[in-house]
Design a protein around this motif. Structure first.
Motif, PDB file in Angstrom:
ATOM      1  N   ILE A   1      15.668 -26.722 -21.956  1.00 45.30           N
ATOM      2  CA  ILE A   1      16.734 -26.339 -21.026  1.00 45.30           C
ATOM      3  C   ILE A   1      16.234 -26.660 -19.616  1.00 45.30           C
ATOM      4  O   ILE A   1      15.538 -25.864 -18.999  1.00 45.30           O
ATOM      5  CB  ILE A   1      17.071 -24.837 -21.144  1.00 45.30           C
ATOM      6  CG1 ILE A   1      17.423 -24.490 -22.591  1.00 45.30           C
ATOM      7  CG2 ILE A   1      18.213 -24.474 -20.206  1.00 45.30           C
ATOM      8  CD1 ILE A   1      17.627 -23.029 -22.840  1.00 45.30           C
ATOM      9  N   PRO A   2      16.545 -27.846 -19.100  1.00 43.76           N
ATOM     10  CA  PRO A   2      16.031 -28.233 -17.787  1.00 43.76           C
ATOM     11  C   PRO A   2      16.627 -27.398 -16.662  1.00 43.76           C
ATOM     12  O   PRO A   2      17.744 -26.909 -16.759  1.00 43.76           O
ATOM     13  CB  PRO A   2      16.439 -29.700 -17.662  1.00 43.76           C
ATOM     14  CG  PRO A   2      17.573 -29.871 -18.605  1.00 43.76           C
ATOM     15  CD  PRO A   2      17.383 -28.853 -19.695  1.00 43.76           C
ATOM     16  N   ASN A   3      15.844 -27.264 -15.602  1.00 44.61           N
ATOM     17  CA  ASN A   3      16.260 -26.595 -14.363  1.00 44.61           C
ATOM     18  C   ASN A   3      16.719 -25.162 -14.561  1.00 44.61           C
ATOM     19  O   ASN A   3      17.612 -24.691 -13.881  1.00 44.61           O
ATOM     20  CB  ASN A   3      17.363 -27.391 -13.662  1.00 44.61           C
ATOM     21  CG  ASN A   3      16.921 -28.795 -13.356  1.00 44.61           C
ATOM     22  OD1 ASN A   3      15.761 -29.029 -13.031  1.00 44.61           O
ATOM     23  ND2 ASN A   3      17.826 -29.733 -13.488  1.00 44.61           N
ATOM     24  N   LEU A   4      16.112 -24.461 -15.512  1.00 45.04           N
ATOM     25  CA  LEU A   4      16.474 -23.062 -15.722  1.00 45.04           C
ATOM     26  C   LEU A   4      15.373 -22.202 -15.140  1.00 45.04           C
ATOM     27  O   LEU A   4      14.271 -22.171 -15.664  1.00 45.04           O
ATOM     28  CB  LEU A   4      16.658 -22.757 -17.210  1.00 45.04           C
ATOM     29  CG  LEU A   4      17.043 -21.325 -17.540  1.00 45.04           C
ATOM     30  CD1 LEU A   4      18.435 -21.011 -16.981  1.00 45.04           C
ATOM     31  CD2 LEU A   4      17.034 -21.104 -19.032  1.00 45.04           C
ATOM     32  N   GLY A   5      15.644 -21.543 -14.062  1.00 43.02           N
ATOM     33  CA  GLY A   5      14.672 -20.644 -13.443  1.00 43.02           C
ATOM     34  C   GLY A   5      13.586 -21.406 -12.712  1.00 43.02           C
ATOM     35  O   GLY A   5      13.494 -22.627 -12.758  1.00 43.02           O
ATOM     36  N   PRO A   6      12.737 -20.672 -11.999  1.00 46.26           N
ATOM     37  CA  PRO A   6      11.664 -21.305 -11.244  1.00 46.26           C
ATOM     38  C   PRO A   6      10.604 -21.869 -12.180  1.00 46.26           C
ATOM     39  O   PRO A   6      10.346 -21.329 -13.246  1.00 46.26           O
ATOM     40  CB  PRO A   6      11.091 -20.165 -10.392  1.00 46.26           C
ATOM     41  CG  PRO A   6      11.441 -18.931 -11.147  1.00 46.26           C
ATOM     42  CD  PRO A   6      12.733 -19.223 -11.858  1.00 46.26           C
ATOM     43  N   GLN A   7      10.046 -22.985 -11.770  1.00 50.12           N
ATOM     44  CA  GLN A   7       9.002 -23.608 -12.560  1.00 50.12           C
ATOM     45  C   GLN A   7       7.709 -22.829 -12.437  1.00 50.12           C
ATOM     46  O   GLN A   7       7.425 -22.236 -11.411  1.00 50.12           O
ATOM     47  CB  GLN A   7       8.770 -25.057 -12.094  1.00 50.12           C
ATOM     48  CG  GLN A   7       9.978 -25.945 -12.295  1.00 50.12           C
ATOM     49  CD  GLN A   7      10.363 -26.065 -13.755  1.00 50.12           C
ATOM     50  OE1 GLN A   7       9.515 -26.265 -14.606  1.00 50.12           O
ATOM     51  NE2 GLN A   7      11.634 -25.903 -14.060  1.00 50.12           N
ATOM     52  N   GLY A   8       6.924 -22.833 -13.485  1.00 54.34           N
ATOM     53  CA  GLY A   8       5.640 -22.142 -13.485  1.00 54.34           C
ATOM     54  C   GLY A   8       4.631 -22.897 -12.650  1.00 54.34           C
ATOM     55  O   GLY A   8       4.867 -24.034 -12.243  1.00 54.34           O
ATOM     56  N   PRO A   9       3.512 -22.281 -12.390  1.00 52.88           N
ATOM     57  CA  PRO A   9       2.483 -22.956 -11.624  1.00 52.88           C
ATOM     58  C   PRO A   9       1.910 -24.123 -12.426  1.00 52.88           C
ATOM     59  O   PRO A   9       1.941 -24.119 -13.655  1.00 52.88           O
ATOM     60  CB  PRO A   9       1.427 -21.872 -11.399  1.00 52.88           C
ATOM     61  CG  PRO A   9       1.654 -20.894 -12.491  1.00 52.88           C
ATOM     62  CD  PRO A   9       3.117 -20.955 -12.813  1.00 52.88           C
ATOM     63  N   ALA A  10       1.438 -25.108 -11.716  1.00 50.02           N
ATOM     64  CA  ALA A  10       0.858 -26.270 -12.377  1.00 50.02           C
ATOM     65  C   ALA A  10      -0.416 -25.860 -13.106  1.00 50.02           C
ATOM     66  O   ALA A  10      -1.121 -24.945 -12.683  1.00 50.02           O
ATOM     67  CB  ALA A  10       0.546 -27.346 -11.344  1.00 50.02           C
ATOM     68  N   LEU A  11      -0.677 -26.538 -14.208  1.00 53.41           N
ATOM     69  CA  LEU A  11      -1.900 -26.276 -14.955  1.00 53.41           C
ATOM     70  C   LEU A  11      -3.090 -26.820 -14.181  1.00 53.41           C
ATOM     71  O   LEU A  11      -3.009 -27.883 -13.563  1.00 53.41           O
ATOM     72  CB  LEU A  11      -1.840 -26.967 -16.321  1.00 53.41           C
ATOM     73  CG  LEU A  11      -0.815 -26.453 -17.318  1.00 53.41           C
ATOM     74  CD1 LEU A  11      -0.741 -27.383 -18.510  1.00 53.41           C
ATOM     75  CD2 LEU A  11      -1.160 -25.061 -17.770  1.00 53.41           C
ATOM     76  N   THR A  12      -4.185 -26.107 -14.248  1.00 51.24           N
ATOM     77  CA  THR A  12      -5.415 -26.634 -13.668  1.00 51.24           C
ATOM     78  C   THR A  12      -5.909 -27.753 -14.584  1.00 51.24           C
ATOM     79  O   THR A  12      -5.513 -27.809 -15.759  1.00 51.24           O
ATOM     80  CB  THR A  12      -6.492 -25.534 -13.564  1.00 51.24           C
ATOM     81  OG1 THR A  12      -6.853 -25.132 -14.897  1.00 51.24           O
ATOM     82  CG2 THR A  12      -6.009 -24.350 -12.763  1.00 51.24           C
ATOM     83  N   PRO A  13      -6.763 -28.642 -14.092  1.00 51.69           N
ATOM     84  CA  PRO A  13      -7.281 -29.703 -14.972  1.00 51.69           C
ATOM     85  C   PRO A  13      -7.973 -29.140 -16.217  1.00 51.69           C
ATOM     86  O   PRO A  13      -7.837 -29.700 -17.310  1.00 51.69           O
ATOM     87  CB  PRO A  13      -8.283 -30.446 -14.078  1.00 51.69           C
ATOM     88  CG  PRO A  13      -7.782 -30.216 -12.692  1.00 51.69           C
ATOM     89  CD  PRO A  13      -7.194 -28.836 -12.713  1.00 51.69           C
ATOM     90  N   GLU A  14      -8.672 -28.031 -16.077  1.00 55.04           N
ATOM     91  CA  GLU A  14      -9.337 -27.415 -17.228  1.00 55.04           C
ATOM     92  C   GLU A  14      -8.306 -26.910 -18.242  1.00 55.04           C
ATOM     93  O   GLU A  14      -8.452 -27.117 -19.446  1.00 55.04           O
ATOM     94  CB  GLU A  14     -10.226 -26.262 -16.773  1.00 55.04           C
ATOM     95  CG  GLU A  14     -10.960 -25.584 -17.911  1.00 55.04           C
ATOM     96  CD  GLU A  14     -11.755 -24.368 -17.459  1.00 55.04           C
ATOM     97  OE1 GLU A  14     -12.147 -23.588 -18.335  1.00 55.04           O
ATOM     98  OE2 GLU A  14     -11.967 -24.193 -16.248  1.00 55.04           O
ATOM     99  N   GLN A  15      -7.251 -26.255 -17.753  1.00 60.15           N
ATOM    100  CA  GLN A  15      -6.202 -25.751 -18.642  1.00 60.15           C
ATOM    101  C   GLN A  15      -5.473 -26.906 -19.326  1.00 60.15           C
ATOM    102  O   GLN A  15      -5.152 -26.831 -20.506  1.00 60.15           O
ATOM    103  CB  GLN A  15      -5.202 -24.904 -17.868  1.00 60.15           C
ATOM    104  CG  GLN A  15      -5.723 -23.562 -17.440  1.00 60.15           C
ATOM    105  CD  GLN A  15      -4.739 -22.824 -16.546  1.00 60.15           C
ATOM    106  OE1 GLN A  15      -3.987 -23.435 -15.781  1.00 60.15           O
ATOM    107  NE2 GLN A  15      -4.738 -21.505 -16.629  1.00 60.15           N
ATOM    108  N   GLU A  16      -5.224 -27.962 -18.565  1.00 57.09           N
ATOM    109  CA  GLU A  16      -4.548 -29.128 -19.142  1.00 57.09           C
ATOM    110  C   GLU A  16      -5.407 -29.763 -20.241  1.00 57.09           C
ATOM    111  O   GLU A  16      -4.900 -30.159 -21.290  1.00 57.09           O
ATOM    112  CB  GLU A  16      -4.234 -30.150 -18.050  1.00 57.09           C
ATOM    113  CG  GLU A  16      -3.151 -31.104 -18.441  1.00 57.09           C
ATOM    114  CD  GLU A  16      -2.580 -31.851 -17.255  1.00 57.09           C
ATOM    115  OE1 GLU A  16      -2.203 -33.010 -17.456  1.00 57.09           O
ATOM    116  OE2 GLU A  16      -2.517 -31.290 -16.146  1.00 57.09           O
TER     117      GLU A  16
END
Length: 148
Positions: free
Chosen positions: A87-102
């Motif tokens: 569901i695109p554009n629903l609510g605010p986007q989450g924070p970007a993943l850190t390189p370690e999390q990615e």
């Protein structure tokens, strides 16, 4: 008297940065840190399910292993920024993943998909072996009944 003043000062500062405050920075900070905790928790749960799946796989419990790998992938759903959102554009986007999390995300996904495929193949082979064994037992009984 000093402790009362300190307490009043602290409560005033906390009220300025509380999520119920009208301050958009404080509100965004609390939402962002909350999302970050949720992302971290989901990554950890996915890794835990993957490890449980690995354990079931080593025990030869392929159906349970498949279930655990699938649950791990469900935990990761929606965290991968390279995949489109259902569901695109629903609510605010989450924070970007850190390189370690990615890195953890992609490694866990890759491991789970590979292990899931292998466990499904082994489960199929296990079922096929069982069916063949049953068929041969019936055939042997038929042969012994006719000529034994």
């Amino acid at each position: 008297m000093k402790s009362l003043n300190l307490w009043l000062c602290c409560t005033h500062i906390l009220s300025l940065i509380s999520p119920s405050s009208n301050c958009s920075f404080a509100s965004q900070f609390h939402k962002s840190s909350g999302r970050q905790r949720v992302m971290e928790k989901r990554l950890q749960e996915a890794q835990l399910y993957k490890e449980k799946g690995n354990q079931r796989y080593r025990e030869g419990k392929y159906r349970d292993a498949v279930s655990r790998y699938h649950r791990a992938l469900l935990q990761l759903r929606g965290l991968d920024p390279s995949l489109p959102s259902p569901i695109p554009n629903l609510g605010p986007q989450g924070p970007a993943l850190t390189p370690e999390q990615e890195n953890i995300l992609h490694t866990t996904q890759t491991d789970c998909y590979n292990n899931l495929a292998d466990a499904n193949v082994r489960r199929y082979l296990q079922l096929t072996q069982s069916e063949l064994s049953s068929y041969h037992q019936k055939e042997k009984q038929l042969y012994l009944g006719m000529f034994g």
